[in-house]
Design an enzyme around this catalytic site. Structure first.
Site, PDB file in Angstrom:
ATOM      1  N   ASN A 166       0.866  -1.181   0.000  1.00  0.00           N
ATOM      2  CA  ASN A 166       0.000   0.000   0.000  1.00  0.00           C
ATOM      3  C   ASN A 166       0.899   1.226   0.000  1.00  0.00           C
ATOM      4  O   ASN A 166       1.518   1.542   1.006  1.00  0.00           O
ATOM      5  CB  ASN A 166      -0.885  -0.039   1.258  1.00  0.00           C
ATOM      6  CG  ASN A 166      -1.720   1.221   1.421  1.00  0.00           C
ATOM      7  OD1 ASN A 166      -1.880   1.998   0.472  1.00  0.00           O
ATOM      8  ND2 ASN A 166      -2.257   1.429   2.610  1.00  0.00           N
ATOM      9  N   TRP A 167       0.945   1.899  -1.145  1.00  0.00           N
ATOM     10  CA  TRP A 167       1.866   3.034  -1.273  1.00  0.00           C
ATOM     11  C   TRP A 167       1.322   4.321  -0.650  1.00  0.00           C
ATOM     12  O   TRP A 167       2.050   5.285  -0.506  1.00  0.00           O
ATOM     13  CB  TRP A 167       2.186   3.273  -2.746  1.00  0.00           C
ATOM     14  CG  TRP A 167       3.175   2.298  -3.325  1.00  0.00           C
ATOM     15  CD1 TRP A 167       3.761   1.240  -2.700  1.00  0.00           C
ATOM     16  CD2 TRP A 167       3.698   2.308  -4.662  1.00  0.00           C
ATOM     17  NE1 TRP A 167       4.616   0.592  -3.555  1.00  0.00           N
ATOM     18  CE2 TRP A 167       4.591   1.218  -4.769  1.00  0.00           C
ATOM     19  CE3 TRP A 167       3.480   3.110  -5.784  1.00  0.00           C
ATOM     20  CZ2 TRP A 167       5.285   0.939  -5.944  1.00  0.00           C
ATOM     21  CZ3 TRP A 167       4.170   2.833  -6.961  1.00  0.00           C
ATOM     22  CH2 TRP A 167       5.061   1.755  -7.032  1.00  0.00           C
ATOM     23  N   LYS A 168       0.047   4.359  -0.352  1.00  0.00           N
ATOM     24  CA  LYS A 168      -0.560   5.566   0.253  1.00  0.00           C
ATOM     25  C   LYS A 168      -0.246   6.805  -0.595  1.00  0.00           C
ATOM     26  O   LYS A 168      -0.419   6.771  -1.786  1.00  0.00           O
ATOM     27  CB  LYS A 168      -0.088   5.720   1.702  1.00  0.00           C
ATOM     28  CG  LYS A 168      -0.143   4.429   2.515  1.00  0.00           C
ATOM     29  CD  LYS A 168       0.123   4.663   3.970  1.00  0.00           C
ATOM     30  CE  LYS A 168       0.311   3.350   4.682  1.00  0.00           C
ATOM     31  NZ  LYS A 168       0.203   3.442   6.113  1.00  0.00           N
TER      32      LYS A 168
ATOM     33  N   HIS B 117      -9.502   1.029   4.664  1.00  0.00           N
ATOM     34  CA  HIS B 117      -8.216   1.231   5.346  1.00  0.00           C
ATOM     35  C   HIS B 117      -8.428   2.170   6.533  1.00  0.00           C
ATOM     36  O   HIS B 117      -9.201   3.121   6.454  1.00  0.00           O
ATOM     37  CB  HIS B 117      -7.183   1.806   4.382  1.00  0.00           C
ATOM     38  CG  HIS B 117      -5.795   1.751   4.950  1.00  0.00           C
ATOM     39  ND1 HIS B 117      -5.336   2.677   5.854  1.00  0.00           N
ATOM     40  CD2 HIS B 117      -4.791   0.857   4.768  1.00  0.00           C
ATOM     41  CE1 HIS B 117      -4.090   2.358   6.205  1.00  0.00           C
ATOM     42  NE2 HIS B 117      -3.736   1.261   5.563  1.00  0.00           N
TER      43      HIS B 117
ATOM     44  N   GLU C 287      -6.768   4.504   7.696  1.00  0.00           N
ATOM     45  CA  GLU C 287      -6.528   5.940   7.438  1.00  0.00           C
ATOM     46  C   GLU C 287      -7.730   6.572   6.750  1.00  0.00           C
ATOM     47  O   GLU C 287      -8.043   7.742   6.974  1.00  0.00           O
ATOM     48  CB  GLU C 287      -5.244   6.100   6.604  1.00  0.00           C
ATOM     49  CG  GLU C 287      -4.006   5.823   7.458  1.00  0.00           C
ATOM     50  CD  GLU C 287      -2.818   5.275   6.694  1.00  0.00           C
ATOM     51  OE1 GLU C 287      -2.789   5.377   5.453  1.00  0.00           O
ATOM     52  OE2 GLU C 287      -1.911   4.723   7.356  1.00  0.00           O
TER      53      GLU C 287
ATOM     54  N   GLU D 160      -5.720  -5.418  10.027  1.00  0.00           N
ATOM     55  CA  GLU D 160      -4.680  -4.428  10.292  1.00  0.00           C
ATOM     56  C   GLU D 160      -4.973  -3.723  11.620  1.00  0.00           C
ATOM     57  O   GLU D 160      -5.718  -2.728  11.646  1.00  0.00           O
ATOM     58  CB  GLU D 160      -4.652  -3.382   9.181  1.00  0.00           C
ATOM     59  CG  GLU D 160      -4.338  -3.937   7.817  1.00  0.00           C
ATOM     60  CD  GLU D 160      -3.716  -2.873   6.927  1.00  0.00           C
ATOM     61  OE1 GLU D 160      -2.559  -3.033   6.562  1.00  0.00           O
ATOM     62  OE2 GLU D 160      -4.384  -1.876   6.630  1.00  0.00           O
TER      63      GLU D 160
ATOM     64  N   GLY E 147       2.170   1.600  10.708  1.00  0.00           N
ATOM     65  CA  GLY E 147       3.129   2.707  10.658  1.00  0.00           C
ATOM     66  C   GLY E 147       3.818   2.996  11.976  1.00  0.00           C
ATOM     67  O   GLY E 147       4.464   4.034  12.128  1.00  0.00           O
TER      68      GLY E 147
ATOM     69  N   GLY F 119       2.723  -1.395   4.226  1.00  0.00           N
ATOM     70  CA  GLY F 119       2.820   0.031   3.899  1.00  0.00           C
ATOM     71  C   GLY F 119       4.270   0.440   3.710  1.00  0.00           C
ATOM     72  O   GLY F 119       4.837   0.328   2.626  1.00  0.00           O
ATOM     73  N   GLY F 120       4.903   0.884   4.794  1.00  0.00           N
ATOM     74  CA  GLY F 120       6.258   1.449   4.729  1.00  0.00           C
ATOM     75  C   GLY F 120       7.258   0.592   3.963  1.00  0.00           C
ATOM     76  O   GLY F 120       7.976   1.096   3.082  1.00  0.00           O
TER      77      GLY F 120
HETATM   78  C1  PEP Z   1      -0.813  -0.084   5.830  1.00  0.00           C
HETATM   79  O1  PEP Z   1      -0.810   1.103   5.580  1.00  0.00           O
HETATM   80  O2  PEP Z   1      -1.721  -0.790   5.403  1.00  0.00           O
HETATM   81  C2  PEP Z   1       0.276  -0.615   6.629  1.00  0.00           C
HETATM   82  C3  PEP Z   1       0.167  -1.837   7.079  1.00  0.00           C
HETATM   83  O3  PEP Z   1       1.341   0.202   6.849  1.00  0.00           O
HETATM   84  P1  PEP Z   1       2.725  -0.218   7.576  1.00  0.00           P
HETATM   85  O4  PEP Z   1       3.198  -1.503   6.941  1.00  0.00           O
HETATM   86  O5  PEP Z   1       3.651   0.916   7.300  1.00  0.00           O
HETATM   87  O6  PEP Z   1       2.421  -0.387   9.012  1.00  0.00           O
END
Ligand code: PEP
Length: 289
Positions: A42-44, A129, A131, A201, A207, A268-269
């Protein structure tokens, strides 16, 4: 449970501790035989330029080789990069959208519809998600409308669910996920479930660098699978893929993937670093493929 919470909150190495080899889960695991693993990124709101996006996508695609596990890979990327990213990955992975508008057309300035996405070949979209829930106020009803529209359009949806830190501390992860699953999947027919994946999640893990222990994640995944069995039937529950998301790294992926109900990762990251995400795609499982 208290010890685990303390470990997580302290960011302790205990949260990263490897599971014992030959543990109870590995012995009973069916995941790699019954469900194809699914690693997704997930590049956000990243990266900042098309050139960076293409370099990252190509780097990730090059990590998928004939020696990689038999795994589905998807990248959820900003709309503006979708088409160019698709053409840069040699068909090695799917490129999806981070969210959709539940309406098909009309006065919704700035929105992107499922029909627009489908017309450029997008198969997968995220919904729910944390966010989007927190920052943009997306409710379970709105997320359900997104899921229904994605499925109606013939696309596939990855529904994200998960509890907050306060809910986790009150041992409410299972019940929060039950509500989000029931509301998110409301109206989705049994025969369409092969186009649904779930991403568990925990909000406290996204994050933060505080990945859930494999045991904590496994416990919630098993509860989610039981909820799907209750909503549909056991066969549907056995077939649906449930991914874990929240600070997954190359260091934590192998132990997470050795759990019987963890079928993949939403990352994500670490998906913004081709070598880290490549290592996650090439996870090593305790269970022979
Ligand atoms: C996400 O945004 O779905 C996520 C899991 O981020 P991260 O891996 O950075 O915690």
């Amino acid at each position: 449970m208290k010890l685990a919470i303390a470990s997580i909150l302290a960011g302790s190495v205990a949260a990263f501790a490897p599971s014992p080899i030959g543990n109870q889960y590995a012995a009973t695991s069916t995941q790699l035989h019954a469900r194809k693993p699914f690693i997704s990124g997930n590049w956000k709101l990243n990266p900042q330029t098309k050139d960076e996006a293409l370099a990252l996508a190509k780097g990730i695609a090059s990590s998928i080789t004939e020696n990689s596990p038999d795994v589905d890979v998807a990248l959820f990327v900003p709309y503006v990069f979708i088409e160019s990213t698709m053409s840069s990955v040699d068909g090695k992975l799917s490129v999806g959208a981070c969210q959709v508008c539940p309406q098909l057309k009309g006065a919704y300035t700035g929105a992107i519809s499922t029909s627009m996405l489908k017309s450029i070949g997008v198969e997968w979209a995220l919904a729910g998600h944390s966010e989007r829930r927190e920052i943009y106020g997306e409710t379970d009803d709105y997320i359900n409308a997104q899921c229904l529209k994605i499925i109606d359009e013939g696309m596939s949806v990855m529904l994200c669910i998960g509890e907050s830190l306060a809910e986790f501390e009150q041992d409410l992860a299972g019940s929060v996920c039950a509500v989000q699953l029931k509301k998110g999947l409301k109206g989705i027919n049994r025969e369409d479930l092969d186009r649904v994946a779930i991403a568990y999640e925990p909000v406290w893990a996204i994050g933060t660098g505080k990945v859930a222990t494999p045991e904590i994640a496994q416990n919630v995944h098993a509860k989610c699978r039981a909820i799907i069995a209750d909503m549909y039937d056991q066969e549907a529950a056995d077939a649906i893929r449930i991914l874990y998301g929240g600070s997954v790294t190359p260091e934590s992926v192998d132990d997470l993937m050795s759990m019987p109900d963890i079928d993949g990762a939403l990352v994500g990251g670490a998906s913004l670093d081709a070598s880290k995400f490549g290592r996650i795609i090439n996870f090593k499982s305790a269970v022979p493929v």
